[in-house]
Design an enzyme around this catalytic site. Structure first.
Site, short mmCIF file in Angstrom:
data_model
loop_
_atom_site.label_atom_id
_atom_site.label_comp_id
_atom_site.label_asym_id
_atom_site.label_seq_id
_atom_site.Cartn_x
_atom_site.Cartn_y
_atom_site.Cartn_z
CB CYS A 2 -0.98 -0.04 1.17
SG CYS A 2 -2.36 1.11 1.00
CG HIS A 49 -3.32 -3.69 3.44
ND1 HIS A 49 -2.37 -3.02 4.18
CD2 HIS A 49 -3.97 -2.74 2.72
CE1 HIS A 49 -2.45 -1.72 3.91
NE2 HIS A 49 -3.40 -1.52 3.03
CD GLU A 72 -0.77 -5.61 6.06
OE1 GLU A 72 -0.56 -6.25 5.03
OE2 GLU A 72 -0.91 -4.38 6.10
#
Lengths: 80, 227
Positions: B85, B201, B203
């Site tokens: 990002c 993302h 994560e």
């Protein structure tokens, strides 16, 4: 010495903000606008007193930070 | 395996990344942007967020911070560097990966789950992943990938596209493109494929009860590929 820089998007790069501004102007009655392109304006106050040297420094700033040359052009305005 | 996550002023996904990396076995260190030296790492991550308040252009200020010279040297000597990002935006500003990330085509901040198709598996990030399609999360205002025609040709000739936005079956089409990116590009590599920049993302997808587990697949695979 104060030097100004104008940064604009290159011709082929989509400018959605400019488009929305254009549409809004159109809605306000400014219906003779062909296109709006949004850019950035910088005023750099430098200690350098030599005109050419100052311009060269600002050009370096444009290339290294102020503009992203993939999408933007820069124009240095002659100091007064 | 050792990893480092760089924290810039305005990063806000650095701790999520730390949690994710540790969950899958990395010994992670947080590194401040003003440090000059990078700890010994097998992977360096530039996390998501809004470094320097997105001033001037997203990622432009962070790309000039002190630690970045070490990150650039690390990447140029073959080290694995992943930008997520805002991290991707920082990577394009350093020139480690080609192109730029423009404001989203429809001017809205997009925050939702998306599907991405893995375009290239001949790299340490996606090698050995069984899936062709992963569900990740995106949250960005400037994720509209753009590059010049010459750059695009080079990227395609070198198979540098990592992932494309698609539907759940892996169809890469215009209406599955959330932000206007050229060719639905969601992530790209540098030429040697040791540097990866991507908007999604992983994560945020490491816990079934919170979101999903395709991030778990990604990190598990990544650490095994690095061993």
């Amino acid at each position: 010495m104060k030097i100004s820089v104008i940064i604009t998007l290159k011709k082929d790069v989509l400018d959605p903000q400019g488009k929305v501004i254009h549409q809004t102007l159109d809605g306000m009655g400014f219906d003779d606008v062909n296109e709006v392109r949004q850019g950035k304006y910088f005023e750099i106050d430098t200690k350098e007193i030599d005109n050419d040297k100052a311009k060269a420094k600002v050009e370096e700033m444009c290339k290294k930070l102020l503009a992203n040359l993939v999408i933007e052009n820069y124009k240095i305005i002659d100091p007064k | 395996m050792k990893s480092s996550v760089i924290t810039f002023p305005g990063s806000n996904c650095d701790r999520d990344m730390d949690v994710a990396l540790k969950k899958f076995g990395f010994k992670n260190k947080m590194v401040w942007h003003d440090d000059a030296d990078l700890p010994k790492s097998d992977l360096v991550v530039l996390p998501g967020g809004f470094s320097y308040g997105d001033y001037l252009r997203c990622g432009s200020m962070a790309s000039k911070s002190k630690i970045m010279q070490s990150v650039i040297n690390f990447a140029n000597s073959g080290g694995m560097v992943m930008g997520i990002c805002n991290g991707f935006q920082i990577l394009v500003e350093t020139g480690l990966v080609p192109g730029v990330l423009l404001r989203n085509k429809y001017l809205e901040f997009i925050c939702k789950n998306v599907f991405v198709k893995i375009k290239d598996k001949k790299n340490k990030y996606f090698k050995n992943i069984d899936n062709e399609v992963l569900e990740f999360h995106i949250a960005h205002n400037e994720g509209n990938y753009f590059c010049t025609t010459d750059q695009l040709k080079e990227i395609e000739d070198n198979n540098q596209i990592a992932i494309n936005y698609c539907d759940e079956y892996g169809k890469v089409e215009d209406h599955f493109n959330p932000n206007g990116s050229i060719k639905n590009i969601a992530g790209i590599f540098n030429k040697d494929k040791n540097v990866l920049g991507m908007m999604p993302h992983p994560e945020r997808m490491i816990d079934k009860s919170l979101s999903g587990e395709d991030g778990s697949l990604f990190f598990n695979n990544l650490i095994n590929n690095l061993k």
